[in-house]
Design a protein around this motif. Sequence first.
Motif, PDB file in Angstrom:
ATOM      1  N   VAL A 140      14.259  -1.584   1.294  1.00 35.58           N
ATOM      2  CA  VAL A 140      13.493  -1.898   0.019  1.00 35.58           C
ATOM      3  C   VAL A 140      12.422  -3.199   0.083  1.00 35.58           C
ATOM      4  O   VAL A 140      13.023  -4.186   0.849  1.00 35.58           O
ATOM      5  N   ALA A 186      10.647  -0.245  -4.621  1.00 37.29           N
ATOM      6  CA  ALA A 186       9.724   0.323  -3.485  1.00 37.29           C
ATOM      7  C   ALA A 186      10.583   0.359  -1.886  1.00 37.29           C
ATOM      8  O   ALA A 186      11.194  -0.757  -1.633  1.00 37.29           O
ATOM      9  N   PHE A 187      10.527   1.496  -1.253  1.00 40.64           N
ATOM     10  CA  PHE A 187      10.994   1.512  -0.205  1.00 40.64           C
ATOM     11  C   PHE A 187       9.851   1.621   0.880  1.00 40.64           C
ATOM     12  O   PHE A 187       9.072   2.494   0.767  1.00 40.64           O
ATOM     13  N   LYS A 188       9.939   1.062   1.932  1.00 44.92           N
ATOM     14  CA  LYS A 188       9.169   1.126   3.048  1.00 44.92           C
ATOM     15  C   LYS A 188       9.342   2.597   3.789  1.00 44.92           C
ATOM     16  O   LYS A 188      10.340   3.160   3.733  1.00 44.92           O
ATOM     17  N   PRO A 189       8.418   3.101   4.414  1.00 44.89           N
ATOM     18  CA  PRO A 189       8.816   4.209   5.299  1.00 44.89           C
ATOM     19  C   PRO A 189       9.895   3.917   6.429  1.00 44.89           C
ATOM     20  O   PRO A 189       9.820   2.705   7.072  1.00 44.89           O
ATOM     21  N   VAL A 190      10.782   4.712   6.909  1.00 44.77           N
ATOM     22  CA  VAL A 190      11.825   4.417   7.615  1.00 44.77           C
ATOM     23  C   VAL A 190      11.108   4.194   9.122  1.00 44.77           C
ATOM     24  O   VAL A 190       9.996   4.507   9.516  1.00 44.77           O
ATOM     25  N   ALA A 191      11.869   3.176   9.622  1.00 43.88           N
ATOM     26  CA  ALA A 191      11.139   2.406  10.882  1.00 43.88           C
ATOM     27  C   ALA A 191      11.254   3.592  12.214  1.00 43.88           C
ATOM     28  O   ALA A 191      10.513   3.370  13.148  1.00 43.88           O
ATOM     29  N   GLY A 247       4.875   8.582  -0.624  1.00 39.71           N
ATOM     30  CA  GLY A 247       3.434   7.993  -0.011  1.00 39.71           C
ATOM     31  C   GLY A 247       2.571   7.618  -1.204  1.00 39.71           C
ATOM     32  O   GLY A 247       2.849   7.178  -2.224  1.00 39.71           O
ATOM     33  N   THR A 248       1.513   8.398  -1.459  1.00 35.86           N
ATOM     34  CA  THR A 248       0.558   8.125  -2.445  1.00 35.86           C
ATOM     35  C   THR A 248       0.818   9.213  -3.770  1.00 35.86           C
ATOM     36  O   THR A 248       0.074   9.000  -4.624  1.00 35.86           O
ATOM     37  N   THR A 268       7.155   8.981   9.460  1.00 36.72           N
ATOM     38  CA  THR A 268       7.964   8.766   8.215  1.00 36.72           C
ATOM     39  C   THR A 268       7.140   8.330   6.982  1.00 36.72           C
ATOM     40  O   THR A 268       6.045   7.925   7.405  1.00 36.72           O
ATOM     41  N   ILE A 269       7.537   8.189   5.972  1.00 35.43           N
ATOM     42  CA  ILE A 269       6.689   8.037   4.650  1.00 35.43           C
ATOM     43  C   ILE A 269       7.573   7.295   3.479  1.00 35.43           C
ATOM     44  O   ILE A 269       8.855   7.246   3.567  1.00 35.43           O
ATOM     45  N   GLY A 270       6.915   6.144   2.852  1.00 36.28           N
ATOM     46  CA  GLY A 270       7.702   5.440   2.058  1.00 36.28           C
ATOM     47  C   GLY A 270       7.826   6.185   0.485  1.00 36.28           C
ATOM     48  O   GLY A 270       7.312   7.181   0.401  1.00 36.28           O
ATOM     49  N   GLY A 271       8.292   5.414  -0.479  1.00 35.11           N
ATOM     50  CA  GLY A 271       8.156   5.782  -1.551  1.00 35.11           C
ATOM     51  C   GLY A 271       9.104   4.935  -2.751  1.00 35.11           C
ATOM     52  O   GLY A 271       9.311   3.671  -2.406  1.00 35.11           O
ATOM     53  N   VAL A 272       9.048   5.354  -3.986  1.00 32.66           N
ATOM     54  CA  VAL A 272       9.484   4.548  -4.955  1.00 32.66           C
ATOM     55  C   VAL A 272      10.652   5.280  -5.730  1.00 32.66           C
ATOM     56  O   VAL A 272      10.490   6.695  -6.003  1.00 32.66           O
ATOM     57  N   GLN A 305       7.695   8.040  -6.637  1.00 41.12           N
ATOM     58  CA  GLN A 305       6.493   8.187  -5.556  1.00 41.12           C
ATOM     59  C   GLN A 305       7.230   8.440  -4.457  1.00 41.12           C
ATOM     60  O   GLN A 305       7.960   8.069  -3.844  1.00 41.12           O
TER      61      GLN A 305
END
Lengths: 369, 369, 369, 369
Positions: free
Chosen positions: D253, D308-313, D159-160, D215-219, D157
Amino acid sequence: MGNHIGEILRVTTFGESHGPGIGAVVDGCPAGLEISMDEIQKDLDRRKPGQSHITTQRKESDTVKILSGVFEGKSQGTPIALFIPNEDAKSADYDHLRETFRPSHADFTYQQKYGLRDYRGGGRSSARTTAAVVAAGAIAKMILKHEGIMIGAFVTQVGTIQSSVFNSLAASRNPAINLDGLLKISESNIVRCPDEESAARMIELIEQVRKAGDTIGGVVSCVVKHCPVGLGEPLFDKLQADLAKAIFSINAVHGFEYGSGFAGAAMRGSENNDPYLIEADRVKTKTNFSGGMQGGISNGMDIYFNVAFKPVATIVAAQESVNLSGESVEVKGRGRHDPCVVPRAVPIVEAMAAIILADHWLRNRAARM
Amino acid sequence: MGNHIGEILRVTTFGESHGPGIGAVVDGCPAGLEISMDEIQKDLDRRKPGQSHITTQRKESDTVKILSGVFEGKSQGTPIALFIPNEDAKSADYDHLRETFRPSHADFTYQQKYGLRDYRGGGRSSARTTAAVVAAGAIAKMILKHEGIMIGAFVTQVGTIQSSVFNSLAASRNPAINLDGLLKISESNIVRCPDEESAARMIELIEQVRKAGDTIGGVVSCVVKHCPVGLGEPLFDKLQADLAKAIFSINAVHGFEYGSGFAGAAMRGSENNDPYLIEADRVKTKTNFSGGMQGGISNGMDIYFNVAFKPVATIVAAQESVNLSGESVEVKGRGRHDPCVVPRAVPIVEAMAAIILADHWLRNRAARM
Amino acid sequence: MGNHIGEILRVTTFGESHGPGIGAVVDGCPAGLEISMDEIQKDLDRRKPGQSHITTQRKESDTVKILSGVFEGKSQGTPIALFIPNEDAKSADYDHLRETFRPSHADFTYQQKYGLRDYRGGGRSSARTTAAVVAAGAIAKMILKHEGIMIGAFVTQVGTIQSSVFNSLAASRNPAINLDGLLKISESNIVRCPDEESAARMIELIEQVRKAGDTIGGVVSCVVKHCPVGLGEPLFDKLQADLAKAIFSINAVHGFEYGSGFAGAAMRGSENNDPYLIEADRVKTKTNFSGGMQGGISNGMDIYFNVAFKPVATIVAAQESVNLSGESVEVKGRGRHDPCVVPRAVPIVEAMAAIILADHWLRNRAARM
Amino acid sequence: MGNHIGEILRVTTFGESHGPGIGAVVDGCPAGLEISMDEIQKDLDRRKPGQSHITTQRKESDTVKILSGVFEGKSQGTPIALFIPNEDAKSADYDHLRETFRPSHADFTYQQKYGLRDYRGGGRSSARTTAAVVAAGAIAKMILKHEGIMIGAFVTQVGTIQSSVFNSLAASRNPAINLDGLLKISESNIVRCPDEESAARMIELIEQVRKAGDTIGGVVSCVVKHCPVGLGEPLFDKLQADLAKAIFSINAVHGFEYGSGFAGAAMRGSENNDPYLIEADRVKTKTNFSGGMQGGISNGMDIYFNVAFKPVATIVAAQESVNLSGESVEVKGRGRHDPCVVPRAVPIVEAMAAIILADHWLRNRAARM
């Protein structure tokens, strides 16, 4: 598996005698401590080979590098990694040991345990690994010094020559041990004995032993002054228990005693007990057969203990041995080795004691709500 | 914080002298071991008070209950919890100690460390806690017995009376130590000395000391036979280092030495080294000044070590002390105590050694791919 | 081997579902803490079976006894041993499972790992062992309460019914979470949901599932308020890492997320970042997608996390399985089990979180010189 | 204090983003393992910055040196020290952060915990430290590979955009997961997604986000194949618990789930249970909602979990923040950072999982007599 010591101040060491180098990772050093490279180096110099004619002639500058954990001269609360490159490794000296076990060395046990071994200079079993301990211990000493705690060790026996200091410690009475005075003498002679007359005799004995191609054992005594009351964790992590473990991890150590020690086995309670008294509003003991620890916890008096080192195993004379193929062989000492290990063991004993005390000083912060 | 020992076989103990009871949780015992309640009880009986006229007269049946971890007679790989209720706690005997510190006991250090203390019978600092160690150690012994490893201890010194066995161990040569023979004698006399002539003199000395209201120290020696090669983890968890730590966690221990020990400090390498030889296709050493351990790893020879116990701190004579308010006071021994701790210390030393050896036997399973 | 958690505050548990009982040893509790038996019992009562018609009907009073470590109502700095006897163990219910593995239980894995197993009620793998965790956690909560730190958990999802609170936490903004208010509601209904409308629907669903002989999963959310800044130890013992480990040690947990959690994977940095602001001289964040932890260290904002529980594995319908002999068999649920585990899991989640936080609160005392 | 992980295979890391370098000490690696420098380097290359246009442009060769523990190509049973020098540290980029806290970074929490901080590139809180984890994990992978155990991770994953693989894992049924096939695809595209269509969309999204300065998160999903039955130690060191802890120690994470995970909370027991069957004389499960672990112990089926990773800060847009003096300030992203962390996180997740599995593989050797 066995390469770390300490619970909060946790030291992990690595490295072999003839690999790229040796090092230590000091985790748990509190943030904000000023780290002095000079103090680390000074202790390494006290341990390093080639420092006098009664030590091995291997030449190592033992220059330490800090790889992490210190920024703008201060500890960051993050792991402090220390590295000491190996310089004068003469691996060829050890080629003949690839398949042969030296008596009273760790060659046989490493081979049997691991199914292989780095035979060059004893590999991980070499006393060279204690340089990493000394470097890590120097940081522990800085923590302790910050709190006014002072550690010093010296040689009280070589062969059958025993310094008068040995017994004066065992019978230690108030006024307390004059550690500064003892160290002033011990650090001024190459055998690190705190009494000059014994020092001279010890040096003579070591020279004589070296000429005979033999080696000799000895005793290092260690004193901790200004230790606060309360360090040590019952039941199993008594202060003396953790000190003993740390000391027995040093190569060649065969005995440890604190306070009245083995002599206490021959004593009566009425002699050995330490009566309490009040002195300048502080609780003290009249004698110190407890060696500064009661019930596993420091009582504020001087801590002192003795450490017996066996003679170095490498000797010139031919010895009976066996090889990898299970055949009887003869081995003779080669490589460069100490005729007596205790002068160089002094900073190692201090380092180990410092690591344990600094760890327990941190652990004790959790004793009360 | 200090109440557990061992890495894989991990023993946690709890309990105070005058609380509901004492106990141990033995985690890491491999599944499938037959657990014998009789063997646990037999060791507890060897340690229990009141077993002879030279021990304290406190009466404790020391009956152990297993609360978990054993099903259909076998260990399940889950924690084995052991509990021994306190029965004959005479707390009133200790009311006078609520505010007073007994010399060379842990009263002062516990009070200072924790800001409070259970003054009844020494609380957690009481040697009563070693019953939990003995129970846990009995399980460790079952693990070792299953592998053919045997541990035995006995008294080799009381006051200045030293058994001839003390020195014969130190100079131990092939053929190896006859542990069965020594135990047969030591377990047949109340002081647990492996030589009958010394036993008689030791008993006489202890009786004399007891009548004088005094106490006396001693030495326990311990032997491990049939230990496989390879136990012990360099660098810090050397087998001797972990044994020393475990032994120093026992109340009143002031010294530990293995192999040539303190005597080794006076020896030369040419005397102290153990030449290798082949005997019936096995590598052995001709002498055993290494005490069965080289480089921190067992070498397959007999392991042996000596443990010095100081005299029990409770004596009848009045002693100078201080109280909670910082005033000078006088204390006299009350409660029930041993004139000499070593006969009852024998199974405690064995238990501690067994826990360490069983732990290292398990740890060694990870040594090779 | 795996039966303890925590570094300074170290909890070791023992016991099986159908043995004499279960218990915990809490080592490292600082001295001087007032220990309330009522508070321990209150949490045990929130976890105990038979508390409502939507839980299992096994009857256990779950009365805890303190075996050590508390004297005159206060912790002594020594291990606190807690014991809860098993009362209503109906082992005969499990005779048919001696040789059969129940799907999605631990029967098969225990048998394979250990070569044997206590098949009665799942033995050590039973959720009954969490009662010991709750008792130990109650002591951790007392430590935290003493510092003003408050922990509360509640049910935010059962099956597909999700409370509105679930999302409001995830988007948590200042003003902070009203934990008192949520707990007031959640503790007033048998499913422990902090919104009454969802609670009613959840209870209905659980009843329906139970009647169908089936089970259902759910989510427990947990909030920590007034956590000081600085708890958590980089690199591996980040606060969220230790919380996750503790939570995943609870039976049936399949997921853990904190702060923006899995939803954060779909977010952009510009949405998910928490801008700082100054409020009443304190640094706060405007939003709290970090869930109160940054870089593994608490930042002083509310900590919150969600825990996913799978449906209980015991169902009435016949299921395909295998037995010890490797034959295909059919198993049907017997014994007494919960249709949905989350209402009783609430105090377990709180207990685990409390142990970790109290441990890290103590560990943080060593962060600076 | 937090910088090591593992019980038998114990990894200690050290180093900061802008210090001399980063490294790891791998203790407990069994002797006799062939160590391939190429395999270590290959994993470092998969993690290293600058590997594609969707990662940060910091240039680091990330060349690892082995400082100890390997001789003649084989592990010696002694600690393996690994060191990676920092090369392209542009510390000047961070001068403006000396006194300012970046939102959702660890600047504030480090400063508060330790009273000081190495502000250059985030110091120890930098994701650069994960290179040491990857190097250590490569050794763990060699241990596992020797036993036929295989670990692979990939991006499911961003983003969406969710890959179809995400759900197919969750509903994983026999025949088992085709890990080789998935990796073949995922390692052939720069986002490391195992389905090409999603990969293309993910890359497009990341490029778009980067251009927006956001930035964007992912899995990341991870699969372990051929894990033997029996790994995992109840009660607290369940395999999933130790995996979760390890994974949550990775920067950014925010969520971890295994097997049916959060989706399992919405399921019934009759759906979620995994019936047993016999296949080719081996016990298998028909479905795998347990994710290969039951009761905390591996059951021999494929292990899989999602991270799950949050978006880079770090983002380009100005954000509200505060500084050391407690004043409101505005910060803008500088330095070189990733728009999306998951492609580079793939080998980090694998490394962490490998360390835990190798450790438990060794721990399991002590499960039975």
